[in-house]
Design an enzyme around this catalytic site. Structure first.
Site, PDB file in Angstrom:
ATOM      1  N   THR A  92      26.028  18.720  52.399  1.00 26.67           N
ATOM      2  CA  THR A  92      25.219  19.939  52.471  1.00 26.67           C
ATOM      3  C   THR A  92      23.823  19.552  52.961  1.00 26.67           C
ATOM      4  O   THR A  92      23.108  18.813  52.282  1.00 26.67           O
ATOM      5  CB  THR A  92      25.155  20.602  51.075  1.00 26.67           C
ATOM      6  OG1 THR A  92      26.492  20.884  50.681  1.00 26.67           O
ATOM      7  CG2 THR A  92      24.326  21.868  51.096  1.00 26.67           C
ATOM      8  N   PHE A 118      33.453  24.192  50.875  1.00 20.50           N
ATOM      9  CA  PHE A 118      33.198  25.236  49.864  1.00 20.50           C
ATOM     10  C   PHE A 118      33.981  24.991  48.579  1.00 20.50           C
ATOM     11  O   PHE A 118      34.179  25.904  47.789  1.00 20.50           O
ATOM     12  CB  PHE A 118      33.524  26.618  50.440  1.00 20.50           C
ATOM     13  CG  PHE A 118      32.653  26.966  51.618  1.00 20.50           C
ATOM     14  CD1 PHE A 118      31.351  27.425  51.423  1.00 20.50           C
ATOM     15  CD2 PHE A 118      33.105  26.790  52.910  1.00 20.50           C
ATOM     16  CE1 PHE A 118      30.527  27.709  52.511  1.00 20.50           C
ATOM     17  CE2 PHE A 118      32.291  27.081  54.006  1.00 20.50           C
ATOM     18  CZ  PHE A 118      31.000  27.537  53.800  1.00 20.50           C
ATOM     19  N   GLU A 121      34.100  21.797  42.031  1.00 19.05           N
ATOM     20  CA  GLU A 121      34.584  20.733  41.159  1.00 19.05           C
ATOM     21  C   GLU A 121      35.488  21.372  40.107  1.00 19.05           C
ATOM     22  O   GLU A 121      35.185  22.440  39.583  1.00 19.05           O
ATOM     23  CB  GLU A 121      33.415  20.040  40.456  1.00 19.05           C
ATOM     24  CG  GLU A 121      32.640  19.142  41.391  1.00 19.05           C
ATOM     25  CD  GLU A 121      31.535  18.386  40.671  1.00 19.05           C
ATOM     26  OE1 GLU A 121      31.709  18.010  39.501  1.00 19.05           O
ATOM     27  OE2 GLU A 121      30.486  18.201  41.291  1.00 19.05           O
ATOM     28  N   LYS A 181      26.214  27.525  54.537  1.00  9.53           N
ATOM     29  CA  LYS A 181      26.579  26.815  53.311  1.00  9.53           C
ATOM     30  C   LYS A 181      25.562  27.098  52.200  1.00  9.53           C
ATOM     31  O   LYS A 181      25.906  27.422  51.065  1.00  9.53           O
ATOM     32  CB  LYS A 181      26.659  25.314  53.611  1.00  9.53           C
ATOM     33  CG  LYS A 181      26.690  24.410  52.410  1.00  9.53           C
ATOM     34  CD  LYS A 181      27.991  24.499  51.650  1.00  9.53           C
ATOM     35  CE  LYS A 181      27.856  23.821  50.307  1.00  9.53           C
ATOM     36  NZ  LYS A 181      29.101  23.699  49.590  1.00  9.53           N
ATOM     37  N   ASN A 185      26.087  29.366  48.571  1.00 10.53           N
ATOM     38  CA  ASN A 185      25.764  28.895  47.220  1.00 10.53           C
ATOM     39  C   ASN A 185      24.635  29.701  46.600  1.00 10.53           C
ATOM     40  O   ASN A 185      24.646  29.998  45.409  1.00 10.53           O
ATOM     41  CB  ASN A 185      25.402  27.395  47.250  1.00 10.53           C
ATOM     42  CG  ASN A 185      26.641  26.518  47.150  1.00 10.53           C
ATOM     43  OD1 ASN A 185      27.760  27.020  47.116  1.00 10.53           O
ATOM     44  ND2 ASN A 185      26.453  25.213  47.108  1.00 10.53           N
ATOM     45  N   ALA A 229      28.540  36.251  32.892  1.00 15.28           N
ATOM     46  CA  ALA A 229      27.244  35.811  32.365  1.00 15.28           C
ATOM     47  C   ALA A 229      27.469  34.725  31.315  1.00 15.28           C
ATOM     48  O   ALA A 229      28.585  34.512  30.860  1.00 15.28           O
ATOM     49  CB  ALA A 229      26.509  36.995  31.754  1.00 15.28           C
ATOM     50  N   GLY A 230      26.414  34.053  30.937  1.00 21.86           N
ATOM     51  CA  GLY A 230      26.527  33.003  29.927  1.00 21.86           C
ATOM     52  C   GLY A 230      25.181  32.351  29.702  1.00 21.86           C
ATOM     53  O   GLY A 230      24.133  32.939  29.993  1.00 21.86           O
ATOM     54  N   CYS A 237      25.371  21.254  42.557  1.00 22.94           N
ATOM     55  CA  CYS A 237      25.209  22.005  43.807  1.00 22.94           C
ATOM     56  C   CYS A 237      24.243  23.188  43.691  1.00 22.94           C
ATOM     57  O   CYS A 237      23.219  23.221  44.386  1.00 22.94           O
ATOM     58  CB  CYS A 237      26.564  22.494  44.289  1.00 22.94           C
ATOM     59  SG  CYS A 237      27.711  21.146  44.548  1.00 22.94           S
ATOM     60  N   ARG A 304      26.322  16.729  35.276  1.00 24.31           N
ATOM     61  CA  ARG A 304      25.041  16.873  35.970  1.00 24.31           C
ATOM     62  C   ARG A 304      24.541  18.319  35.900  1.00 24.31           C
ATOM     63  O   ARG A 304      25.290  19.244  36.193  1.00 24.31           O
ATOM     64  CB  ARG A 304      25.171  16.436  37.435  1.00 24.31           C
ATOM     65  CG  ARG A 304      25.252  14.929  37.588  1.00 24.31           C
ATOM     66  CD  ARG A 304      25.479  14.531  39.017  1.00 24.31           C
ATOM     67  NE  ARG A 304      26.797  14.940  39.483  1.00 24.31           N
ATOM     68  CZ  ARG A 304      27.207  14.812  40.750  1.00 24.31           C
ATOM     69  NH1 ARG A 304      26.403  14.317  41.652  1.00 24.31           N
ATOM     70  NH2 ARG A 304      28.416  15.196  41.091  1.00 24.31           N
TER      71      ARG A 304
HETATM   72  C1  UGA Z   1      29.846  25.420  43.927  1.00 29.28           C
HETATM   73  C2  UGA Z   1      30.460  26.500  44.837  1.00 29.28           C
HETATM   74  O1  UGA Z   1      31.198  27.428  44.042  1.00 29.28           O
HETATM   75  C3  UGA Z   1      31.392  25.870  45.882  1.00 29.28           C
HETATM   76  O2  UGA Z   1      31.865  26.868  46.775  1.00 29.28           O
HETATM   77  C4  UGA Z   1      30.591  24.808  46.664  1.00 29.28           C
HETATM   78  O3  UGA Z   1      31.425  24.134  47.591  1.00 29.28           O
HETATM   79  C5  UGA Z   1      30.028  23.777  45.699  1.00 29.28           C
HETATM   80  O4  UGA Z   1      29.176  24.451  44.750  1.00 29.28           O
HETATM   81  C6  UGA Z   1      29.243  22.770  46.500  1.00 29.28           C
HETATM   82  O5  UGA Z   1      28.242  23.145  47.107  1.00 29.28           O
HETATM   83  O6  UGA Z   1      29.697  21.627  46.626  1.00 29.28           O
HETATM   84  P1  UGA Z   1      30.669  23.980  41.833  1.00 29.28           P
HETATM   85  O7  UGA Z   1      29.212  23.887  41.534  1.00 29.28           O
HETATM   86  O8  UGA Z   1      31.468  22.729  41.932  1.00 29.28           O
HETATM   87  O9  UGA Z   1      30.905  24.787  43.216  1.00 29.28           O
HETATM   88  O10 UGA Z   1      31.405  24.877  40.710  1.00 29.28           O
HETATM   89  P2  UGA Z   1      31.407  26.461  40.396  1.00 29.28           P
HETATM   90  O11 UGA Z   1      32.788  26.824  39.991  1.00 29.28           O
HETATM   91  O12 UGA Z   1      30.778  27.230  41.486  1.00 29.28           O
HETATM   92  O13 UGA Z   1      30.483  26.562  39.082  1.00 29.28           O
HETATM   93  C7  UGA Z   1      29.054  26.390  39.095  1.00 29.28           C
HETATM   94  C8  UGA Z   1      28.485  26.860  37.763  1.00 29.28           C
HETATM   95  O14 UGA Z   1      28.528  28.295  37.674  1.00 29.28           O
HETATM   96  C9  UGA Z   1      29.214  26.329  36.523  1.00 29.28           C
HETATM   97  O15 UGA Z   1      28.258  25.937  35.545  1.00 29.28           O
HETATM   98  C10 UGA Z   1      30.009  27.544  36.040  1.00 29.28           C
HETATM   99  O16 UGA Z   1      30.268  27.523  34.660  1.00 29.28           O
HETATM  100  C11 UGA Z   1      29.045  28.660  36.408  1.00 29.28           C
HETATM  101  N1  UGA Z   1      29.714  29.990  36.537  1.00 29.28           N
HETATM  102  C12 UGA Z   1      30.657  30.208  37.465  1.00 29.28           C
HETATM  103  C13 UGA Z   1      29.312  31.008  35.683  1.00 29.28           C
HETATM  104  O17 UGA Z   1      28.407  30.815  34.824  1.00 29.28           O
HETATM  105  N2  UGA Z   1      29.913  32.233  35.788  1.00 29.28           N
HETATM  106  C14 UGA Z   1      30.867  32.497  36.723  1.00 29.28           C
HETATM  107  O18 UGA Z   1      31.349  33.665  36.793  1.00 29.28           O
HETATM  108  C15 UGA Z   1      31.267  31.446  37.583  1.00 29.28           C
END
Ligand code: UGA
Length: 415
Positions: A92, A118, A121, A181, A185, A229-230, A237, A304
């Site tokens: 990125t 995209f 993890e 990208k 995000n 939410a949370g 990322c 992280r």
């Molecule tokens: C994110 C993007 O979703 C990917 O598309 C992107 O490729 C990646 O960054 C990157 O740039 O490499 P990632 O950070 O691995 O992916 O995981 P996510 O599933 O997006 O979760 C990120 C955070 O958001 C987590 O802490 C998760 O718990 C939180 N989250 C996610 C929420 O609090 N609520 C949601 O509804 C969804």
């Protein structure tokens, strides 16, 4: 190819250096078929038609993306690229980096592409194999040729990599791909911060954020994903990329109005969660907490920027006593907290002497416990759900009270 010999050695032995479902099987399959090998020797790039650059781009002190690793990886290729090789940036990177990669690699700009990733993890393998789209950012000269209806071998070389993957191809200019990208995000992170603001308002107004989420999700213009939410989002990322986009915008002369508060709201969300605990328990000092989940996301061992880590530090600063369990992040937990907390090897193991339970990562197995048994072992039958994902009705039916962000459920007086 990686410069870390230890990592390459472990990969050669079939060991994946981090936890990612399905990855180990895929790597073993590729090695057994003779299609995948690992090396520390960059000169092996000489035979490559395509070189993907996939190094980390962490945050520099000023919030911009630190391109040191990308620069050294690019420069190391200089004597080793074949005259027709294509270099593709998967990392990125800020808009405009493609030009720098071409200069560092000492090759024609027309051979440097952007192909952002995209995947998430925890579901990286299926995100990669079944993507929503494949974005290919084309250098300006090739872009002009294609617009003019001319063939371009370099573009086709890259497009062919994805034969067999069923997803729309979006071929755009290289700067557009680089910026897209960050836009993706940042859009997702903004949704989460906005939902987290709604949750704070819901708390103050006696509304339920999960009801609001249902209403929003039923509107196709809004869409149903990434609305949960949370106690904040984390990972390597979103926080870094949102910051980097804001910094890039400033560098190119625009002071963004919406982007900076995304991080601010997220930062404060963990504090709001801890304040909620503090108010409900009338103080934190000396209280014993069971904590389930430390990873920033389910199905990963990555901690992280995990909100769980921040929340635990905030609680420890206030004198809390914590026993933590995570299905895959215990090694990182020990490295982060040392002797500062106690560690359990199961969800049940955290409950000894615990007053209340905090759930901070949305691991599916946390939903599958027997809530009557769990609540019976807590001094107060109270669960703080930092991800708003637990089966709240089941907990209430078992006699418990649940507090999330924008959610508060407790047994009615009659039950
Ligand atoms: C994110 C993007 O979703 C990917 O598309 C992107 O490729 C990646 O960054 C990157 O740039 O490499 P990632 O950070 O691995 O992916 O995981 P996510 O599933 O997006 O979760 C990120 C955070 O958001 C987590 O802490 C998760 O718990 C939180 N989250 C996610 C929420 O609090 N609520 C949601 O509804 C969804």
């Amino acid at each position: 190819m990686d410069i870390e010999a230890e990592k390459i050695h472990r990969l050669e032995m079939g060991e994946i250096p981090f936890y990612e479902p399905g990855l180990s099987e895929l790597v073993q399959e590729g090695m057994a078929a003779g299609r995948l090998s690992f090396t520390t020797d960059v000169s092996r790039s000489t035979t490559a038609e395509i070189v993907f650059l996939a190094v980390g781009t962490p945050s520099a002190e000023d919030g911009s993306a630190d391109l040191t690793f990308l620069e050294s990886a690019s420069r190391s290729l200089v004597p080793h690229l074949s005259p027709s090789a294509v270099v593709v940036t998967k990392s990125t990177v800020p808009v405009g980096t493609g030009e720098k990669v071409a200069a560092w690699c000492e090759i024609d700009d027309a051979r440097v592409f952007s192909n952002p990733e995209f995947l998430r993890e925890g579901s990286a393998v299926s995100d990669f194999l079944y993507p929503d789209r494949i974005v290919i950012g084309i250098p300006a000269s090739s872009f002009a040729r294609r617009e003019g209806g001319f063939e371009d071998g370099a573009v086709d070389t890259l497009v062919k990599v994805y034969i067999g993957i069923d997803a729309p191809r979006i071929l755009i200019s290289r700067p557009s791909a680089e910026l897209a990208k960050y836009a993706a995000n940042t859009m997702l992170a903004m949704r989460l911060s906005l939902m987290n603001e709604f949750a704070t308002i819901a708390d103050a107004a006696g509304a339920d954020i999960l009801d609001i989420e249902r209403v929003l999700a039923s509107d196709p213009r809004i869409g149903s994903k990434f609305l949960r939410a949370g106690a904040g989002f984390g990972g390597s990322c979103f926080p870094k990329d949102v910051l980097s986009l804001a910094t890039t915008a400033r560098h190119i002369g625009y002071d963004p109005k919406l982007i900076a508060p995304i991080i601010q709201v997220n930062h404060e969300q963990a504090e709001r969660f801890v304040k909620k605990i503090e108010e409900r328990l009338v103080g934190i000092s000396g209280k014993r907490f069971a904590v389930w989940g430390l990873a920033f996301n389910r199905n990963t061992d990555d901690i992280r920027e995990s909100p769980a880590v921040r929340i635990m530090h905030l609680l420890l600063d206030r004198g809390a006593v914590i026993t933590v369990y995570d299905p895959s992040a215990m090694k990182h937990a020990r490295a982060e907290f040392g002797e500062g907390v106690m560690y359990a090897d199961s969800v049940e193991g955290t409950l000894t002497d615990a007053e209340v339970l905090l759930v901070l990562t949305e691991w599916p197995e946390f939903c599958e416990v027997n809530w009557k048994d769990v609540l019976a072992r807590l001094k107060i039958p109270l669960v703080f759900d930092g991800k708003n994902f637990l089966p709240h009705e089941a907990i209430v039916t078992a006699g418990g009270e649940v507090m999330g962000m924008g959610v508060w459920k407790k047994p009615s007086a009659r039950s």
